[in-house]
Motif scaffolding. Structure first.
Motif, PDB file in Angstrom:
ATOM      1  N   THR A  40       3.739  -4.937  -9.139  1.00  0.00           N
ATOM      2  CA  THR A  40       3.118  -4.205 -10.237  1.00  0.00           C
ATOM      3  C   THR A  40       1.958  -3.378  -9.696  1.00  0.00           C
ATOM      4  O   THR A  40       0.937  -3.923  -9.275  1.00  0.00           O
ATOM      5  CB  THR A  40       2.613  -5.171 -11.326  1.00  0.00           C
ATOM      6  N   ARG A  41       2.121  -2.076  -9.702  1.00  0.00           N
ATOM      7  CA  ARG A  41       1.107  -1.181  -9.147  1.00  0.00           C
ATOM      8  C   ARG A  41      -0.152  -1.160 -10.008  1.00  0.00           C
ATOM      9  O   ARG A  41      -0.120  -1.453 -11.189  1.00  0.00           O
ATOM     10  CB  ARG A  41       1.683   0.231  -9.013  1.00  0.00           C
ATOM     11  N   LEU A  42      -1.269  -0.823  -9.369  1.00  0.00           N
ATOM     12  CA  LEU A  42      -2.588  -0.754 -10.005  1.00  0.00           C
ATOM     13  C   LEU A  42      -3.070  -2.120 -10.496  1.00  0.00           C
ATOM     14  O   LEU A  42      -3.947  -2.199 -11.353  1.00  0.00           O
ATOM     15  CB  LEU A  42      -2.592   0.247 -11.168  1.00  0.00           C
ATOM     16  N   MET A  43      -2.520  -3.194  -9.933  1.00  0.00           N
ATOM     17  CA  MET A  43      -2.979  -4.542 -10.253  1.00  0.00           C
ATOM     18  C   MET A  43      -4.009  -5.023  -9.235  1.00  0.00           C
ATOM     19  O   MET A  43      -5.057  -5.539  -9.593  1.00  0.00           O
ATOM     20  CB  MET A  43      -1.795  -5.511 -10.288  1.00  0.00           C
ATOM     21  N   ASP A  45      -1.232  -2.180  -4.034  1.00  0.00           N
ATOM     22  CA  ASP A  45      -1.205  -0.723  -3.905  1.00  0.00           C
ATOM     23  C   ASP A  45      -1.064  -0.300  -2.450  1.00  0.00           C
ATOM     24  O   ASP A  45      -0.301   0.612  -2.126  1.00  0.00           O
ATOM     25  CB  ASP A  45      -2.473  -0.120  -4.509  1.00  0.00           C
ATOM     26  N   ASP A  46      -1.794  -0.959  -1.541  1.00  0.00           N
ATOM     27  CA  ASP A  46      -1.686  -0.607  -0.126  1.00  0.00           C
ATOM     28  C   ASP A  46      -0.283  -0.871   0.400  1.00  0.00           C
ATOM     29  O   ASP A  46       0.247  -0.103   1.216  1.00  0.00           O
ATOM     30  CB  ASP A  46      -2.710  -1.408   0.688  1.00  0.00           C
ATOM     31  N   ARG A  47       0.344  -1.941  -0.058  1.00  0.00           N
ATOM     32  CA  ARG A  47       1.711  -2.246   0.385  1.00  0.00           C
ATOM     33  C   ARG A  47       2.698  -1.245  -0.213  1.00  0.00           C
ATOM     34  O   ARG A  47       3.677  -0.869   0.440  1.00  0.00           O
ATOM     35  CB  ARG A  47       2.059  -3.689   0.016  1.00  0.00           C
ATOM     36  N   TYR A  48       2.427  -0.804  -1.424  1.00  0.00           N
ATOM     37  CA  TYR A  48       3.252   0.242  -2.038  1.00  0.00           C
ATOM     38  C   TYR A  48       3.124   1.540  -1.241  1.00  0.00           C
ATOM     39  O   TYR A  48       4.125   2.233  -0.992  1.00  0.00           O
ATOM     40  CB  TYR A  48       2.822   0.434  -3.485  1.00  0.00           C
TER      41      TYR A  48
END
Length: 347
Positions: A191-194, A199-202
């Motif tokens: 889940t992004r922006l959590m 976010d870094d892994r995304y």
């Protein structure tokens, strides 16, 4: 000749730790006036004499280091932060320090409650372990008037002293591995922006996709947790795409990878025969039956060592600062991913 009185002798008499005795006798904070008076009185009665070592640099003070972590990340199946806490505690002891953990409930985050270890002046410095709600994390950074460091999170601003795994490059390596196995239809689970880590892994996943000339598809980005509590929820999330199924998924951590494997199995897919799954962190103690998860192991020992090292320096020198300190990890190959064709080349 009578035997020299040691700190441990005084501590045993009063039922306190040697760290507490050391603090009381050296005038440090973290000891109540009542306890301090008892320790000083007993030390005088027992004839304690402070030992002066030949290496004066080793005569540094002993500190109590507070560690605050969110309750939701210390669940029964989420052993990663327990592992880091153990490493921190052991590393602190080697520095003649004591580590104290305070678990912050979700309700305390919402109420903006300052940790009791801070309000009661029980600690000399604070480690913020992992992610909290954005508002609460900012509240801690702005209001804790003690040396402070972030561990396994750098905050959204990235301007605070912190120790983190090199999440983006680790995720880039994991996604590249799937391309090397011939996969080009690769989804991301997280889940992004959590959290800053997700976010870094995304971003590492996106970097690999771009370097291989593959466009990111929004329907291949799968949420894994509740946005309010941060809990990974297999019953509500890790939903599979309705059309055009990826042949592989890179999951932002191993718990999400486990949940994704269960979801795939429920829908009749076999891992890795039909779909490959890789994770991150290396902290699942009980693998899926007969299936180990290929992952990227975070170096928790080095993260703990570096965090304590930085905090002790900050305590002894208020102007000491490091910024964001990145710690590399290592790739671990297990059975959850399968080669399906020739490697997909970089563009």
């Amino acid at each position: 000749m009578p035997k020299a009185v040691k700190l441990a002798d005084i501590a045993n008499q009063l039922g306190v730790s040697t760290v507490t005795v050391s603090k009381a006798l050296s005038g440090q904070r973290g000891v109540s006036d009542e306890v301090r008076a008892k320790i000083k009185q007993l030390a005088e009665e027992m004839g304690y004499v402070k030992t002066v070592g030949t290496d004066k640099s080793r005569e540094h003070k002993s500190y109590t280091i507070g560690i605050v972590a969110a309750e939701r990340y210390l669940g029964e199946n989420q052993s990663f932060y327990w592992r880091i806490y153990r490493e921190l505690s052991q590393r602190a002891m080697r520095k003649n320090c004591f580590a104290m953990l305070e678990v912050i409930s979700f309700e305390e985050e919402q109420k903006m409650s300052m940790p009791k270890m801070v309000t009661e002046e029980k600690v000399d410095a604070v480690i913020v372990l992992g992610t909290f709600k954005v508002e609460f994390a900012q509240y801690l950074r702005e209001n804790v008037r003690l040396p402070l460091i972030l561990l396994d999170t750098s905050g959204n601003e990235g301007e605070y002293d912190s120790v983190v795994s090199n999440n983006m490059m680790g995720a880039y390596q994991m996604t590249n591995y799937l391309f090397q196995l011939g996969h080009s239809k690769i989804g991301f689970v997280g889940t992004r922006l959590m959290t800053a880590s997700i976010d870094d892994r995304y971003f590492g996943y996106l970097k690999s996709m771009m370097h291989h000339g593959i466009k990111m598809r929004e329907d291949w980005i799968i949420d894994d947790r509740d946005r309010e509590t941060g809990q990974i929820d297999y019953s509500q999330y890790c939903r599979l795409p309705e059309e055009d199924m990826p042949t592989a998924f890179f999951c932002n951590n191993d718990i999400a990878a486990m949940a994704m494997i269960r979801r795939l199995t429920d829908h009749g897919y076999e891992v890795p025969e039909d779909v490959s799954v890789v994770g991150f962190d290396n902290y699942i103690n009980e693998p899926f039956p007969k299936l180990g998860i290929t992952t990227y192991a975070i170096n928790t020992k080095e993260m703990a060592r570096r965090a304590i090292h930085i905090l002790v320096h900050k305590l002894e020198n208020p102007d000491y600062s490091t910024g964001v300190y990145l710690i590399g990890g290592r790739f671990i190959e297990r059975e959850s991913a399968k080669k399906i064709g020739p490697p997909v080349p970089f563009v």
